[in-house]
Design an enzyme around this catalytic site. Structure first.
Site, PDB file in Angstrom:
ATOM      1  N   CYS A  54       0.830  -1.210   0.000  1.00  0.00           N
ATOM      2  CA  CYS A  54       0.000   0.000   0.000  1.00  0.00           C
ATOM      3  C   CYS A  54       0.864   1.260   0.000  1.00  0.00           C
ATOM      4  O   CYS A  54       1.816   1.371   0.780  1.00  0.00           O
ATOM      5  CB  CYS A  54      -0.918   0.007   1.221  1.00  0.00           C
ATOM      6  SG  CYS A  54      -2.049   1.409   1.231  1.00  0.00           S
ATOM      7  N   CYS A  75       0.473   4.829   6.848  1.00  0.00           N
ATOM      8  CA  CYS A  75      -0.161   4.664   8.171  1.00  0.00           C
ATOM      9  C   CYS A  75       0.809   3.942   9.121  1.00  0.00           C
ATOM     10  O   CYS A  75       1.196   2.800   8.851  1.00  0.00           O
ATOM     11  CB  CYS A  75      -1.468   3.889   8.034  1.00  0.00           C
ATOM     12  SG  CYS A  75      -2.505   4.495   6.682  1.00  0.00           S
ATOM     13  N   CYS A  87       0.408   0.234  10.226  1.00  0.00           N
ATOM     14  CA  CYS A  87      -0.073  -0.797   9.315  1.00  0.00           C
ATOM     15  C   CYS A  87       1.017  -1.678   8.697  1.00  0.00           C
ATOM     16  O   CYS A  87       1.944  -1.185   8.051  1.00  0.00           O
ATOM     17  CB  CYS A  87      -0.895  -0.157   8.207  1.00  0.00           C
ATOM     18  SG  CYS A  87      -1.683  -1.408   7.168  1.00  0.00           S
ATOM     19  N   CYS A 110     -16.359  -9.212   5.640  1.00  0.00           N
ATOM     20  CA  CYS A 110     -15.711  -7.923   5.364  1.00  0.00           C
ATOM     21  C   CYS A 110     -14.447  -8.146   4.543  1.00  0.00           C
ATOM     22  O   CYS A 110     -13.567  -8.897   4.959  1.00  0.00           O
ATOM     23  CB  CYS A 110     -15.304  -7.234   6.660  1.00  0.00           C
ATOM     24  SG  CYS A 110     -16.599  -7.211   7.890  1.00  0.00           S
ATOM     25  N   CYS A 139     -19.412  -6.170   3.617  1.00  0.00           N
ATOM     26  CA  CYS A 139     -18.740  -4.911   3.936  1.00  0.00           C
ATOM     27  C   CYS A 139     -17.420  -4.909   3.191  1.00  0.00           C
ATOM     28  O   CYS A 139     -16.792  -5.968   3.050  1.00  0.00           O
ATOM     29  CB  CYS A 139     -18.495  -4.834   5.446  1.00  0.00           C
ATOM     30  SG  CYS A 139     -17.545  -3.382   5.956  1.00  0.00           S
ATOM     31  N   CYS A 151     -19.374   2.263   8.411  1.00  0.00           N
ATOM     32  CA  CYS A 151     -18.636   1.585   9.473  1.00  0.00           C
ATOM     33  C   CYS A 151     -17.369   2.397   9.692  1.00  0.00           C
ATOM     34  O   CYS A 151     -16.510   2.471   8.805  1.00  0.00           O
ATOM     35  CB  CYS A 151     -18.294   0.154   9.045  1.00  0.00           C
ATOM     36  SG  CYS A 151     -17.182  -0.679  10.212  1.00  0.00           S
ATOM     37  N   ARG A 164     -18.019  -2.569  17.742  1.00  0.00           N
ATOM     38  CA  ARG A 164     -17.301  -3.822  17.467  1.00  0.00           C
ATOM     39  C   ARG A 164     -15.952  -3.854  18.191  1.00  0.00           C
ATOM     40  O   ARG A 164     -15.114  -2.983  17.974  1.00  0.00           O
ATOM     41  CB  ARG A 164     -17.099  -3.984  15.954  1.00  0.00           C
ATOM     42  CG  ARG A 164     -18.426  -3.900  15.192  1.00  0.00           C
ATOM     43  CD  ARG A 164     -18.264  -4.203  13.715  1.00  0.00           C
ATOM     44  NE  ARG A 164     -19.480  -3.851  12.984  1.00  0.00           N
ATOM     45  CZ  ARG A 164     -20.488  -4.692  12.713  1.00  0.00           C
ATOM     46  NH1 ARG A 164     -20.432  -5.940  13.102  1.00  0.00           N
ATOM     47  NH2 ARG A 164     -21.551  -4.280  12.039  1.00  0.00           N
TER      48      ARG A 164
HETATM   49  N1  SAM Z   1      -6.643   0.549   3.066  1.00  0.00           N
HETATM   50  C1  SAM Z   1      -7.921   0.762   3.602  1.00  0.00           C
HETATM   51  C2  SAM Z   1      -7.967   1.862   4.616  1.00  0.00           C
HETATM   52  O1  SAM Z   1      -6.964   2.216   5.202  1.00  0.00           O
HETATM   53  O2  SAM Z   1      -9.065   2.380   4.849  1.00  0.00           O
HETATM   54  C3  SAM Z   1      -8.523  -0.491   4.190  1.00  0.00           C
HETATM   55  C4  SAM Z   1      -7.704  -1.469   4.971  1.00  0.00           C
HETATM   56  S1  SAM Z   1      -7.010  -0.891   6.529  1.00  0.00           S
HETATM   57  C5  SAM Z   1      -5.974  -2.236   6.950  1.00  0.00           C
HETATM   58  C6  SAM Z   1      -8.405  -0.946   7.653  1.00  0.00           C
HETATM   59  C7  SAM Z   1      -8.188  -0.535   9.084  1.00  0.00           C
HETATM   60  O3  SAM Z   1      -7.446  -1.530   9.779  1.00  0.00           O
HETATM   61  C8  SAM Z   1      -7.395   0.727   9.353  1.00  0.00           C
HETATM   62  O4  SAM Z   1      -8.144   1.878   9.185  1.00  0.00           O
HETATM   63  C9  SAM Z   1      -7.009   0.540  10.818  1.00  0.00           C
HETATM   64  O5  SAM Z   1      -7.982   1.110  11.645  1.00  0.00           O
HETATM   65  C10 SAM Z   1      -6.996  -0.973  10.989  1.00  0.00           C
HETATM   66  N2  SAM Z   1      -5.628  -1.472  11.280  1.00  0.00           N
HETATM   67  C11 SAM Z   1      -4.624  -1.628  10.393  1.00  0.00           C
HETATM   68  N3  SAM Z   1      -3.506  -2.078  11.009  1.00  0.00           N
HETATM   69  C12 SAM Z   1      -3.811  -2.202  12.326  1.00  0.00           C
HETATM   70  C13 SAM Z   1      -3.070  -2.603  13.472  1.00  0.00           C
HETATM   71  N4  SAM Z   1      -1.793  -2.941  13.395  1.00  0.00           N
HETATM   72  N5  SAM Z   1      -3.696  -2.612  14.674  1.00  0.00           N
HETATM   73  C14 SAM Z   1      -5.002  -2.251  14.755  1.00  0.00           C
HETATM   74  N6  SAM Z   1      -5.754  -1.849  13.705  1.00  0.00           N
HETATM   75  C15 SAM Z   1      -5.168  -1.809  12.502  1.00  0.00           C
HETATM   76 FE1  SF4 Z   2      -2.820   1.189   3.332  1.00  0.00          FE
HETATM   77 FE2  SF4 Z   2      -2.737   0.018   5.700  1.00  0.00          FE
HETATM   78 FE3  SF4 Z   2      -3.093   2.642   5.535  1.00  0.00          FE
HETATM   79 FE4  SF4 Z   2      -5.076   0.981   4.726  1.00  0.00          FE
HETATM   80  S1  SF4 Z   2      -4.275   1.226   6.809  1.00  0.00           S
HETATM   81  S2  SF4 Z   2      -4.326   2.813   3.678  1.00  0.00           S
HETATM   82  S3  SF4 Z   2      -3.831  -0.708   3.933  1.00  0.00           S
HETATM   83  S4  SF4 Z   2      -1.255   1.521   4.884  1.00  0.00           S
END
Ligand code: SAM
Ligand code: SF4
Ligand code: DTB
Length: 320
Positions: free
Chosen positions: A50, A54, A57, A94, A126, A186, A258
């Protein structure tokens, strides 16, 4: 329509835990008397690589986490997973993609087909695909999508220290596009990212002041992943998660709250307190998107021992 002030939300959050739990429980029982917990299964349909940064992530290409970019799953594979999830007792499926945003083309068309296939199984569908415009949201709505997950993650102020490649307003804009297309929203967040109590309250306040409020509010505890900038964060105090869920429940009485990522490091007792505080859904299945989640059998035992029950499929055709 509610319009909560900073002070109001902070006053709730600062209550001693037991009175806070009493209030949350009262609100919970008057809006959700059924004692049901919805089981939802997650599947990463496009993992890793990606472009967003973030800090939490494992799927961001900015960090070396051991999760690498994979090809998108095919529709048959996804439908087979959804069928398995349904057989195990899930009522919501989801699908997540590690995208910054939806781009029109074959990959998006494939997601549309996945949504149709999941709906044909009688499950709630979802997706979480990053940013989205109104036309794309409409296309998903036409495919039968029930809900779009797009988390605010934290407060507007803390957001910029967690993510540099997009803004809090980008996030709100996508939520607006989702809402306008008639898809349920959501949206929730993560605790344990170095935020203050004010940041937590501000995040909940922003969600609660959306009109209408999100139908679904995932509260995640950070799953620290090696290689990400947040890998060494101090683990969250489970009682902070309980507190967060209780405040979410009071501010958003009708929403499904949730208890999301982070359960693998919580005791059964802590998870039950989260349910007492108003959580009425969990992710079910031994994997979240890329990280582990408790075993199905343990979760079913937890729900049974709490005197709750898994939500039956009856409500699954309608959106939450
Ligand atoms: N890329 C899209 C986005 O960011 O909206 C969808 C996938 S992203 C992985 C979905 C959510 O997963 C993020 O907004 C975050 O809240 C959660 N998430 C990702 N990594 C995480 C982690 N290490 N611990 C807890 N929540 C996490
Ligand atoms: Fe990409 Fe992870 Fe951020 Fe979603 S949360 S936009 S998958 S880096
Ligand atoms: C949400 O709030 N939590 C889920 C779901 N929405 C998409 C994702 C949790 C991901 C945890 C890290 C991982 O497994 O990659």
């Amino acid at each position: 329509m509610p319009s909560f002030s900073r002070e109001e939300v902070r006053a709730l959050y600062d209550q001693p835990l037991l009175p806070l739990l009493d209030e949350a429980r009262r609100v919970h029982l008057s809006h959700h008397p059924d004692n049901e917990v919805q089981l939802c299964t997650l599947l990463s349909v496009k993992t890793g690589g990606c472009p967003e940064d973030c800090s939490y992530c494992p799927q961001s290409s900015h960090y070396d986490t051991g999760t690498n970019a994979e090809k998108m799953l095919d529709v048959e594979h996804v439908i087979a997973s959804a069928r398995r999830a349904k057989e195990l007792g899930s009522t919501r499926f989801c699908m997540g993609a590690a995208w910054r945003e939806v781009k029109d083309g074959p990959a998006f068309d494939r997601v549309v087909d996945m949504v149709k296939g999941v709906k044909d199984l009688g499950l709630e569908a979802c997706v979480t695909l990053g940013m989205l415009d109104e036309k794309q949201a409409k296309k998903l709505a036409d495919a039968g999508l029930d809900a779009y997950n797009h988390n605010l993650d934290t407060s507007r102020e803390h957001y910029r220290s967690i993510i540099k490649t997009r803004t809090f307003d980008d996030r709100l804009r996508t939520l607006d596009n989702v809402r306008k297309a008639g898809i349920t929203v959501c949206s929730g967040g993560i605790i344990g990212m170095g935020e203050t109590a004010d940041d937590r309250c501000e995040m909940l306040r922003t969600l609660a002041n959306l009109e209408p409020q999100p139908e679904s509010v995932p509260i995640n505890a950070l799953v620290p992943v090696e290689g990400t900038p947040l890998a060494l964060q101090k683990p969250v105090d489970p009682l902070d998660l309980v507190r967060m869920i209780a405040v979410a429940r009071i501010l958003m009485p009708k929403s499904r709250v949730r208890l999301s990522a982070g359960r693998s490091s919580l005791s059964r007792e802590a998870q039950m307190l989260c349910m007492l505080a108003g959580a009425n859904s969990i992710f079910y299945g031994d994997k979240l998107l890329t990280t582990p989640n408790p075993d199905e059998d343990d979760d079913l035992a937890l729900i049974r021992d709490a005197g709750l029950q898994a939500m039956p499929p009856r409500a699954s055709a309608e959106a939450e």
